[in-house]
Scaffold this active site. Structure first.
Site, PDB file in Angstrom:
ATOM      1  CG  ASP A  17      -2.067   0.931   1.116  1.00  0.00           C
ATOM      2  OD1 ASP A  17      -2.225   1.535   0.082  1.00  0.00           O
ATOM      3  OD2 ASP A  17      -2.638   1.139   2.370  1.00  0.00           O
ATOM      4  CG  ASN A  65      -7.397  -2.551  -5.998  1.00  0.00           C
ATOM      5  OD1 ASN A  65      -6.261  -3.172  -5.951  1.00  0.00           O
ATOM      6  ND2 ASN A  65      -7.652  -1.547  -5.061  1.00  0.00           N
TER       7      ASN A  65
END
Length: 250
Positions: A17, A65
């Site tokens: 991340d 996503n």
């Protein structure tokens, strides 16, 4: 399941991340952050392989996503294809096999073909397994396993009494692999984000504020050091573990 301290985990799972925030802080497009993140991927693969990690699972693209801006998603798919084309030879050279978990049907036909080709080309490698979670979600994984079990129940292949944790585990995308010993998330967030929900039941969690493009070999060693100092009890008491370890070394 033996509860003991080990300096190097057998299976490491990572949520990578912070690529977008790394780029934003430098007034760069988000895709540049993802490109820089590939360099960290390369470093971590090499370091884990050298350390003796058996399996490294990277959360490359979650089923959530797809909600990101179309331009970013398109760029990620192109980057995904480029990385597969460029990195496969290096994986083979270092005896690393690559497998993918997730619902690949949402990818383009050319990307699906490339994924299958890389799996086949690296299948003979006997070193570390690199597991790429792409269009993956922990809930999806459990659901697809449950559907397989329901089908077996309906056909009579499986009875209700045989519906056990082990039976479900056998239908998960990670079947046959050791459960993750160490989960790492970069970027400062402290959550699982629908990653390996079933498999992380007894995994040691490690969170770092470092953004993924900043995560290097030294940062990985810090995570390993933290892991080595943890006592994994698996539901037992500290005294039981100490007695068990005493029996092992007696």
């Amino acid at each position: 399941m033996q509860a003991e301290k080990k300096a190097v985990p057998r299976h490491v799972a990572i949520v990578m991340d912070g690529n977008g925030r790394w780029a934003k802080a430098r007034l760069l497009p988000r895709l540049i952050g993802h490109q820089r993140g590939v360099e960290s991927v390369r470093k971590v693969i090499r370091a884990c392989n050298q350390a003796g990690v058996e399996c490294l699972t990277l959360f490359a693209f979650s089923s959530e996503n797809w909600k990101r801006p179309l331009e970013e998603v398109s760029g990620l798919m192109s980057l995904f294809m480029l990385v597969l084309e460029r990195e496969t030879a290096g994986l083979i050279r270092h005896n690393v096999s690559m497998r993918f978990i997730g619902d690949r049907s949402a990818f383009s036909g050319s990307l699906q073909d490339k994924i299958a080709a890389v799996e086949q080309q690296t299948s003979h490698c006997t070193g570390m397994l690199l597991l790429i979670a792409a269009n993956y979600g922990g809930r999806w994984d459990i659901l697809q396993a449950a559907r397989k079990l329901v089908a077996k129940l309906a056909s009579g292949e499986l009875s209700a009494q045989e519906l056990t944790e082990q039976a479900l585990d056998q239908e998960l995308s990670t079947f046959g692999l050791p459960e993750p010993d160490l989960f790492i998330r970069t970027g400062g967030e402290q959550r699982i984000s629908n990653f390996l929900l079933w498999q992380l039941a007894y995994t040691e969690l490690y969170f770092t504020d470092k953004l993924w493009p900043e995560f290097d070999e030294q940062a990985l060693q810090e995570a390993f050091k933290a892991y080595a100092n943890r006592q994994r009890r698996f539901g037992m008491t500290s005294e039981q573990i100490q007695n068990q370890q005493g029996d092992v070394h007696a």
